[in-house]
Design a protein around this motif. Structure first.
Motif, PDB file in Angstrom:
ATOM      1  N   SER A   1      16.338 -31.221  12.970  1.00  0.00           N
ATOM      2  CA  SER A   1      15.645 -29.977  12.614  1.00  0.00           C
ATOM      3  C   SER A   1      15.204 -30.003  11.147  1.00  0.00           C
ATOM      4  O   SER A   1      14.309 -29.261  10.747  1.00  0.00           O
ATOM      5  CB  SER A   1      16.543 -28.784  12.899  1.00  0.00           C
TER       6      SER A   1
ATOM      7  N   GLU B   1      18.246 -28.544  20.796  1.00  0.00           N
ATOM      8  CA  GLU B   1      18.149 -27.116  20.454  1.00  0.00           C
ATOM      9  C   GLU B   1      18.492 -26.256  21.668  1.00  0.00           C
ATOM     10  O   GLU B   1      19.153 -25.227  21.538  1.00  0.00           O
ATOM     11  CB  GLU B   1      16.721 -26.786  19.964  1.00  0.00           C
TER      12      GLU B   1
ATOM     13  N   LYS C   1      19.374 -22.132  22.229  1.00  0.00           N
ATOM     14  CA  LYS C   1      18.145 -21.536  21.683  1.00  0.00           C
ATOM     15  C   LYS C   1      17.049 -21.484  22.735  1.00  0.00           C
ATOM     16  O   LYS C   1      17.030 -22.304  23.658  1.00  0.00           O
ATOM     17  CB  LYS C   1      17.668 -22.350  20.485  1.00  0.00           C
TER      18      LYS C   1
ATOM     19  N   VAL D   1      13.804 -22.475  23.838  1.00  0.00           N
ATOM     20  CA  VAL D   1      12.862 -23.553  23.487  1.00  0.00           C
ATOM     21  C   VAL D   1      11.657 -23.538  24.434  1.00  0.00           C
ATOM     22  O   VAL D   1      10.920 -24.521  24.513  1.00  0.00           O
ATOM     23  CB  VAL D   1      13.560 -24.939  23.528  1.00  0.00           C
TER      24      VAL D   1
ATOM     25  N   SER E   1      12.780 -21.306  14.466  1.00  0.00           N
ATOM     26  CA  SER E   1      14.057 -21.694  15.068  1.00  0.00           C
ATOM     27  C   SER E   1      15.086 -22.034  13.995  1.00  0.00           C
ATOM     28  O   SER E   1      16.241 -21.630  14.048  1.00  0.00           O
ATOM     29  CB  SER E   1      13.814 -22.883  15.992  1.00  0.00           C
TER      30      SER E   1
END
Lengths: 88, 266
Positions: A48, B166, B171, B173, B246
């Motif tokens: 990320s 993720e 989350k 996505v 995010s």
């Protein structure tokens, strides 16, 4: 007694094994030190933290390639095919 | 009587001699004039041939100049694969060598007919403007786009594990996955079309009667592929934004709901 009887066949087997072992050692690079595998940023797993940078770089790449394509298209448009119809 | 006859004979002979001696220089002058005329005609013909050769060689030079520019374009291209670069470079270099040989032949031609035949050959056997150059330029463009597609595909392949990660963190996505799917679908379409376009262009030769039609078709298709890449770029911009949000949520999350137990990471 045993050794003296099979001396020759044992010697042959030993030599064959020696040649085979040498061949394997040479061809399979057993003693060759392998360089450490380096992972370039473009191959390393995305995280990320790095994803934004990678997407940004790809955007720049796409922009450059599409601009180059436009230049190539313009160059193609400038070719005058009628110049091959020579009247001499 | 005898005297008169003698005088007459002398007079006749004198006249005849005079006529003969006067006619001779006139004949010599005529011959010279004819010779001069022939020389002048030969000189004019030679000058005309030289002018014709010069014009023909200029036509060859113009084509060689274009091919040299094309060669520079190929050699400076950093996106073309080595294999494509080698093939295209050889093609252009061979054409330049062949044109140079034709130029030398024109210089050695001895008649206007020979020069005209060579110029006809230049137009019919090379077709630098109508076929050769467009073909090479299209192959360069297709090669560049294939390379671009490969790079974007590599990135897309690296994005999937991150999205999966993720997702495993709980989350949402869905937008990211949808964008990535769109990119992948477009890349599949792009690759199929580029391969087909490349095959079509490669099949074109100097003698192909439909070269122009093929080029028009391929160029139209490449314009469509360009639009696909532009859409991929748009998808990437949206993905960047989605990833930023995010990430922001991930850092802000503990402050909003500190009671949530973080998912253990392996």
């Amino acid at each position: 007694m045993f050794l003296s009887k099979y001396k020759l066949p044992l010697l042959v087997v030993f030599l064959v094994l020696l040649v085979a072992a040498s061949y394997l050692l040479l061809t399979q690079n057993v003693f060759k030190v392998q360089p450490p595998v380096s992972v370039s940023p473009s191959e390393a797993p995305l995280t990320s933290q790095t994803v934004d940078e990678q997407l940004g770089q790809t955007d720049v790449l796409l922009n450059g390639a599409l601009n180059q394509m436009d230049i190539d298209t313009s160059n193609l448009n400038q070719i005058d095919a009628s110049q091959d119809s020579i009247t001499f | 009587m005898k005297k008169t006859l003698l005088i007459l004979t002398i007079l006749v002979l004198t006249f005849a001699f005079t006529e003969t001696s006067l006619a001779k220089p006139q004949q010599g002058l005529g011959k010279l004039a004819a010779q001069n005329k022939a020389t002048a005609a030969a000189q004019r013909q030679e000058a005309a041939l030289a002018s014709l050769k010069q014009r023909a060689q200029k036509l060859v030079d113009q084509r060689i100049e274009r091919l040299n520019k094309l060669l520079t374009r190929i050699q400076n291209d950093k996106k073309l694969s080595d294999a494509d670069k080698a093939i295209l470079t050889t093609d252009v270099q061979n054409a330049i060598a062949s044109l140079s040989a034709l130029k030398t032949k024109i210089a050695n031609d001895t008649s206007a007919e020979e020069v005209r035949a060579d110029v006809k050959k230049l137009a019919q056997d090379y077709k630098i403007y109508a076929v050769f150059e467009p073909k090479i330029r299209l192959l360069v463009t297709i090669g560049n786009l294939q390379n671009l597609s490969e790079k974007v595909s590599t990135l897309a392949g690296r994005l999937q594990p991150l999205i999966d990660e993720e997702k495993s963190k709980g989350k949402d996505v869905s937008e990211l996955q949808s964008l990535l799917n769109d990119i992948n679908n477009r890349l599949t379409d792009i690759n199929t079309r580029l391969a087909a376009d490349k095959a079509k262009v490669l099949a074109v030769s100097i003698s192909s009667p439909d070269a122009k039609t093929v080029f028009v078709e391929v160029r139209k298709d490449l314009a469509g592929i360009r639009a696909q890449f532009a859409q991929i770029r748009h998808d990437i911009a949206r993905m960047r934004n989605a990833f930023r949000i995010s990430l922001k949520n991930a850092t802000a999350a503990p402050r909003v709901s500190p009671t949530i137990t973080p998912t253990p990471t392996p």
